[in-house]
Design a protein around this motif. Structure first.
Motif, PDB file in Angstrom:
ATOM      1  N   ARG A   1       9.079  11.289  -1.921  1.00 20.07           N
ATOM      2  CA  ARG A   1       8.960  10.967  -0.500  1.00 20.07           C
ATOM      3  C   ARG A   1       9.429  12.122   0.386  1.00 20.07           C
ATOM      4  O   ARG A   1       9.501  11.986   1.607  1.00 20.07           O
TER       5      ARG A   1
ATOM      6  N   ALA B   1       8.442   1.418   5.953  1.00 21.52           N
ATOM      7  CA  ALA B   1       8.810   1.158   4.564  1.00 21.52           C
ATOM      8  C   ALA B   1       7.567   0.850   3.747  1.00 21.52           C
ATOM      9  O   ALA B   1       7.399   1.317   2.615  1.00 21.52           O
TER      10      ALA B   1
ATOM     11  N   LYS C   1      12.572   2.350   9.326  1.00 19.93           N
ATOM     12  CA  LYS C   1      13.723   2.017  10.176  1.00 19.93           C
ATOM     13  C   LYS C   1      14.534   0.877   9.590  1.00 19.93           C
ATOM     14  O   LYS C   1      15.718   0.756   9.864  1.00 19.93           O
TER      15      LYS C   1
ATOM     16  N   TYR D   1      15.926   7.638   4.682  1.00 17.78           N
ATOM     17  CA  TYR D   1      17.153   8.210   5.247  1.00 17.78           C
ATOM     18  C   TYR D   1      17.874   7.206   6.145  1.00 17.78           C
ATOM     19  O   TYR D   1      19.084   7.077   6.097  1.00 17.78           O
ATOM     20  N   GLU D   2      17.093   6.498   6.992  1.00 16.66           N
ATOM     21  CA  GLU D   2      17.729   5.633   8.004  1.00 16.66           C
ATOM     22  C   GLU D   2      18.382   4.406   7.403  1.00 16.66           C
ATOM     23  O   GLU D   2      19.240   3.799   8.037  1.00 16.66           O
TER      24      GLU D   2
ATOM     25  N   PRO E   1       0.810  -1.225   0.000  1.00 16.43           N
ATOM     26  CA  PRO E   1       0.000   0.000   0.000  1.00 16.43           C
ATOM     27  C   PRO E   1       0.842   1.274   0.000  1.00 16.43           C
ATOM     28  O   PRO E   1       0.677   2.126   0.845  1.00 16.43           O
ATOM     29  N   VAL E   2       1.749   1.353  -0.928  1.00 15.68           N
ATOM     30  CA  VAL E   2       2.544   2.593  -1.017  1.00 15.68           C
ATOM     31  C   VAL E   2       1.872   3.504  -2.011  1.00 15.68           C
ATOM     32  O   VAL E   2       1.796   3.189  -3.192  1.00 15.68           O
TER      33      VAL E   2
ATOM     34  N   TYR F   1      10.297  13.045   4.738  1.00 16.52           N
ATOM     35  CA  TYR F   1      11.561  13.533   5.295  1.00 16.52           C
ATOM     36  C   TYR F   1      11.329  14.789   6.110  1.00 16.52           C
ATOM     37  O   TYR F   1      11.813  14.933   7.229  1.00 16.52           O
ATOM     38  N   GLU F   2      10.561  15.714   5.536  1.00 20.49           N
ATOM     39  CA  GLU F   2      10.315  16.993   6.206  1.00 20.49           C
ATOM     40  C   GLU F   2       9.586  16.784   7.531  1.00 20.49           C
ATOM     41  O   GLU F   2       9.799  17.515   8.487  1.00 20.49           O
ATOM     42  N   LYS F   3       8.710  15.784   7.551  1.00 16.99           N
ATOM     43  CA  LYS F   3       7.949  15.556   8.779  1.00 16.99           C
ATOM     44  C   LYS F   3       8.708  14.712   9.789  1.00 16.99           C
ATOM     45  O   LYS F   3       8.393  14.717  10.963  1.00 16.99           O
ATOM     46  N   GLY F   4       9.711  13.979   9.322  1.00 16.99           N
ATOM     47  CA  GLY F   4      10.467  13.109  10.230  1.00 16.99           C
ATOM     48  C   GLY F   4       9.919  11.699  10.304  1.00 16.99           C
ATOM     49  O   GLY F   4      10.099  11.014  11.307  1.00 16.99           O
TER      50      GLY F   4
ATOM     51  N   LYS G   1       4.699   1.904   4.247  1.00 11.78           N
ATOM     52  CA  LYS G   1       3.879   3.106   4.046  1.00 11.78           C
ATOM     53  C   LYS G   1       4.558   4.079   3.090  1.00 11.78           C
ATOM     54  O   LYS G   1       4.043   5.167   2.847  1.00 11.78           O
ATOM     55  N   GLY G   2       5.742   3.722   2.636  1.00 11.71           N
ATOM     56  CA  GLY G   2       6.416   4.572   1.665  1.00 11.71           C
ATOM     57  C   GLY G   2       7.132   5.754   2.294  1.00 11.71           C
ATOM     58  O   GLY G   2       7.332   6.782   1.651  1.00 11.71           O
TER      59      GLY G   2
ATOM     60  N   PRO H   1      17.922  12.122  12.460  1.00 10.60           N
ATOM     61  CA  PRO H   1      19.281  11.939  11.929  1.00 10.60           C
ATOM     62  C   PRO H   1      20.353  12.027  13.008  1.00 10.60           C
ATOM     63  O   PRO H   1      21.363  11.319  12.938  1.00 10.60           O
TER      64      PRO H   1
ATOM     65  N   PHE I   1      19.504  22.169   6.708  1.00  8.55           N
ATOM     66  CA  PHE I   1      18.175  21.558   6.603  1.00  8.55           C
ATOM     67  C   PHE I   1      17.309  22.291   5.601  1.00  8.55           C
ATOM     68  O   PHE I   1      16.606  21.697   4.804  1.00  8.55           O
TER      69      PHE I   1
ATOM     70  N   LEU J   1      20.410   8.764  14.979  1.00 14.76           N
ATOM     71  CA  LEU J   1      21.114   7.709  14.244  1.00 14.76           C
ATOM     72  C   LEU J   1      22.608   7.782  14.506  1.00 14.76           C
ATOM     73  O   LEU J   1      23.290   6.752  14.624  1.00 14.76           O
TER      74      LEU J   1
ATOM     75  N   PHE K   1      10.384   8.133   9.035  1.00 18.31           N
ATOM     76  CA  PHE K   1      11.406   7.336   8.356  1.00 18.31           C
ATOM     77  C   PHE K   1      11.130   5.843   8.492  1.00 18.31           C
ATOM     78  O   PHE K   1      10.660   5.390   9.532  1.00 18.31           O
TER      79      PHE K   1
ATOM     80  N   ARG L   1      32.790  13.296   7.109  1.00 14.90           N
ATOM     81  CA  ARG L   1      32.198  12.030   7.542  1.00 14.90           C
ATOM     82  C   ARG L   1      33.235  10.945   7.765  1.00 14.90           C
ATOM     83  O   ARG L   1      32.901   9.854   8.201  1.00 14.90           O
TER      84      ARG L   1
ATOM     85  N   THR M   1       9.765  16.522  13.059  1.00 19.62           N
ATOM     86  CA  THR M   1      10.757  17.516  12.645  1.00 19.62           C
ATOM     87  C   THR M   1      10.288  18.937  12.915  1.00 19.62           C
ATOM     88  O   THR M   1      11.103  19.811  13.250  1.00 19.62           O
TER      89      THR M   1
ATOM     90  N   SER N   1      24.043  11.145   8.355  1.00 20.21           N
ATOM     91  CA  SER N   1      24.505  11.737   9.606  1.00 20.21           C
ATOM     92  C   SER N   1      25.494  10.837  10.333  1.00 20.21           C
ATOM     93  O   SER N   1      26.091  11.243  11.327  1.00 20.21           O
TER      94      SER N   1
ATOM     95  N   PRO O   1      23.487   6.024   7.318  1.00 17.35           N
ATOM     96  CA  PRO O   1      22.820   7.295   6.994  1.00 17.35           C
ATOM     97  C   PRO O   1      23.821   8.430   6.856  1.00 17.35           C
ATOM     98  O   PRO O   1      24.933   8.346   7.369  1.00 17.35           O
TER      99      PRO O   1
END
Lengths: 140, 356, 221
Positions: free
Chosen positions: B238, B256, B249, B263-264, A7-8, B242-245, B258-259, C92, C163, C95, B247, C8, C110, B315, B313
């Motif tokens: 996507r 994953a 895992k 990043y992680e 369901p993506v 990212y903007e909302k945070g 849910k699309g 991030p 960001f 992590l 991810f 990094r 975020t 970071s 990632p």
């Protein structure tokens, strides 16, 4: 589980953004140029930030006119004249049916529909050759 | 009129490729290259009147993925039409000739189109005392490149190997492989990087040279800005996650499915320049992130050796190891203890001075 | 090697080495110093209890003087909390800690982190101006005060710029902004153990020792 069960989804914006009306004005400007000087113009829709609601709105605003043309070459290309004469909607598909690009052409006849002088010359030669072979066969 | 002197329009007429087909190619290419519709039409007229551009394709230390990408595109008939619009005078995989005849064809093309032919290179090149690791017809790649580039108009490096060294140049680089730009310094070089590069990008870049007879605008790494001007991140669908945070895992977890943003699991989209997120692969159908895997950064130099690998990632880099940090702690303890001992003896001696 | 590869790679490795070595070095130095013998003992309570209590009570100013330090007390807490939210609850960053510690924790949305970072930055800038203008503060402030402010604020600024990809309009490339942010954090790591910035580690021990010592003299500290 098959691919279609995952369901993506990306929620598409279902509301028109106003792009259709902005484009209508641009089409009007192109039509003015065509009317005054006969110079053709085109707008590449693929590169514009239009969502599906915008596309539907633009199609509805322009409507469908009297002419519809299909061109089969390396996939299908479809043209139709809108209710505004001289404003054509062109959609190009690849060999497998994927949509490659979409344009609005403001012109008397889109370039791709016309028969090119080089191709006409070629066809003339081919037909002459075919006729001369035909003559030879008839004589025999 | 000899076949070599006919222009593209005449060639198409002879081969039965209609002007409509050619116009469709130019229209679609023009759209990919973000040319104005007027420029696309001009492209068709200019190309038809010109003689077919001579192209010599040199394949060095490569996996042939770049050739596969350009010929195995989902619309093979449209994009691989480029091979009809150029005169591909030399290409190991696609040419009919072999052996001496093939090398002779290359040399003849170089002589006949001196100053005007385009060299396309895929694969990296071992140099110096390692040059013998890759040879063709007894000639080292390095020598063939230098010879062929001498009278060319421009070089198009196709793939990250030719553009930046790629996989042969990855640690420990056993053949001493380098990029084309490390060897040729006096010719314009266009780097069409990617592992492999996108077929539309390869075709679009060649089309640009064919149409305008000029090099397109390039970024600081020599890549055409039309295709490498934006990062994957900038055009990624996507991005809102990212903007909302939100991810994923790990692969195939709930996020994953849910699309959510990758990043992680190591997506390098933010620092990778290419057209994957907008032009897309497999017939404009999908690209790695859409299929659930983070971007590897394959159009960037040294992506095989990036700190932390594909799954660290952005970071998280290569921060060393716990053992190293433990060693640092021991060293710090030693220095601290030494300082304390010195301070204590000073404290004691000054107290003794006061009381004595 | 690009700036980002450097940030990094080697820079991350070495800044962490210096951070760990520096922290242990300072602790070793502090703990191994002689302490003055106390000559007076009251019948007072246990040193341990007093020490632990002082760790807590020193988190607020003494009531008599509270009105004089009210401003710096509340703004101090505000930007410290904001900084903790930004550093510890942005995914991030989590992590990064997870890769070293072996465990992570849930992050905040975020938008919350961005708000916290913006407030933190505003307060830090206001406090710098105050330090430079206030007659007492500007007299007693030295290099360590300004440097500590700089190495703390720089990651905040560079993080926000990265960001938001600020400067994209005039050609600033994201990978450079990210590299600068990571390098600014590494600068913080390197400076951290060697000045007033060491306080997150030392205040607990300092407060304990003062509380215990004062208890032995019959004074509540």
């Amino acid at each position: 589980m098959s691919l279609s069960d995952i369901p993506v989804t990306v929620e598409p914006l279902t509301h028109p953004t106003g792009m259709a009306h902005a484009l209508l004005r641009e089409i009007a400007d192109h039509l003015a140029v065509l009317d005054n000087s006969g110079t053709a113009g085109a707008i590449d829709l693929s590169s514009l930030p239009m969502n599906s609601a915008d596309m539907d709105e633009l199609k509805a605003l322009l409507g469908r006119g009297e002419v519809e043309v299909g061109v089969e070459t390396v996939g299908r290309s479809e043209f139709y004249e809108t209710t505004y004469t001289g404003v054509w909607w062109a959609t190009h598909y690849g060999d497998d049916g994927t949509k490659l690009t979409e344009r609005i052409e403001i012109t008397a006849v889109p370039e791709m529909i016309k028969s090119h002088p080089d191709d006409i010359r070629n066809a003339h030669q081919r037909l002459r050759d075919a006729l001369s072979t035909d003559d030879q066969e008839t004589r025999q | 009129m000899s076949q070599r002197e006919e222009n593209l329009g005449q060639y198409m007429a002879r081969r039965g490729i209609s002007r409509r087909t050619f116009l469709k190619f130019c229209t679609v290419m023009g759209s990919t290259m973000a040319l104005s519709p007027a420029q696309a039409a001009e492209m068709a007229e200019t190309m038809a009147k010109a003689t077919r551009q001579s192209v010599i394709w040199l394949s060095f230390q490569e996996c042939t993925g770049c050739t596969e990408s350009i010929t195995r595109s989902h619309n093979p008939t449209l994009e691989s039409l480029i091979f009809d619009f150029i005169s591909l005078d030399y290409h190991h995989t696609l040419q009919a000739a072999a052996g001496d005849a093939a090398e002779h064809a290359r040399e003849e093309a170089m002589k006949k189109h001196k100053g005007k032919y385009v060299v396309v290179v895929d694969g990296s090149i071992p140099v110096g005392e390692n040059a013998h690791y890759s040879t063709i017809a007894g000639i080292t790649n390095e020598q063939m490149l230098r010879d062929t580039a001498r009278d060319c108009f421009a070089i198009v490096t196709v793939g990250t190997c030719a553009a930046f060294g790629g996989i042969p140049a990855a640690r420990p680089n056993p053949t001493g492989a380098v990029a084309v730009s490390d060897i040729i310094k006096d010719k314009p070089i266009i780097n069409v990087s990617g592992c492999p590069p996108m077929p539309q990008v390869m075709t679009g870049t060649l089309s640009h040279i064919l149409t305008f007879g000029a090099i397109p605008e390039l970024d600081h790494l020599g890549r055409p800005i039309a295709f490498f001007g934006e990062t994957i991140h900038d055009r990624c669908y996507r991005r809102p996650f990212y903007e909302k945070g939100q991810f994923a895992k790990s692969f195939d977890d709930e996020g994953a499915r849910k699309g959510w943003c990758l990043y992680e699991v190591g997506c390098k989209g933010p620092t990778t320049y290419n057209a994957c997120a907008n032009l897309k692969w497999n017939g404009a159908d999908t690209f790695p992130v859409q299929s659930g895997h983070g971007c590897l950064g394959c159009s960037e130099p040294n992506f095989w050796d990036q700190a932390g690998g594909f799954y660290a990632p952005l970071s998280v880099g290569d921060w060393g190891s716990h053992e190293v940090l433990a060693g640092a702690a021991v060293a710090g303890a030693a220095v601290g203890a030494a300082a304390a001992v010195a301070a204590r003896s000073r404290q004691k001696s000054s107290k003794e001075e006061k009381t004595s | 090697m690009t700036l980002l590869e450097f940030a990094r790679g080697p820079a991350m490795e070495w800044s962490l080495i210096i951070l760990v070595a520096g922290v242990v070095l300072r602790f070793a130095g502090i703990f191994l110093l002689t302490r003055h013998k106390t000559y007076f003992r009251t019948k007072g309570g246990s040193t341990l209890a007093a020490g632990l209590r002082t760790i807590g009570t020193r988190s607020a100013p003494t009531p008599d003087l509270e009105h004089r330090v009210r401003f710096s007390h509340y703004t101090g807490y505000l930007w410290h909390i904001g900084l903790f939210i930004t550093v510890l609850f942005y995914t991030p960053h989590i992590l990064f800690f997870e890769s070293i510690l072996g465990f992570g924790w849930p992050g905040l949305p975020t938008s919350v982190v961005l708000a916290a970072a913006a407030v933190t930055l505003a307060v830090l800038i206001a406090l710098l101006i105050r330090r430079m203008v206030h007659p007492v503060l500007k007299t007693i402030s030295g290099f360590d005060d300004y440097a500590s402010w700089f190495v703390t604020t720089l990651p905040l600024v560079t993080g926000l710029v990265a960001f938001g990809h600020i400067g994209a309009g005039f050609g600033w490339r994201y990978e450079t902004l990210l590299a600068v942010h990571i390098l600014s954090v590494e600068l913080l790591f390197v400076y951290f153990p060697f000045g007033k910035l060491f306080h997150p580690f030392s205040i607990w021990f300092t407060r304990y020792m003062i509380g215990g010592q004062m208890e032995q003299r019959g004074v509540r500290a």
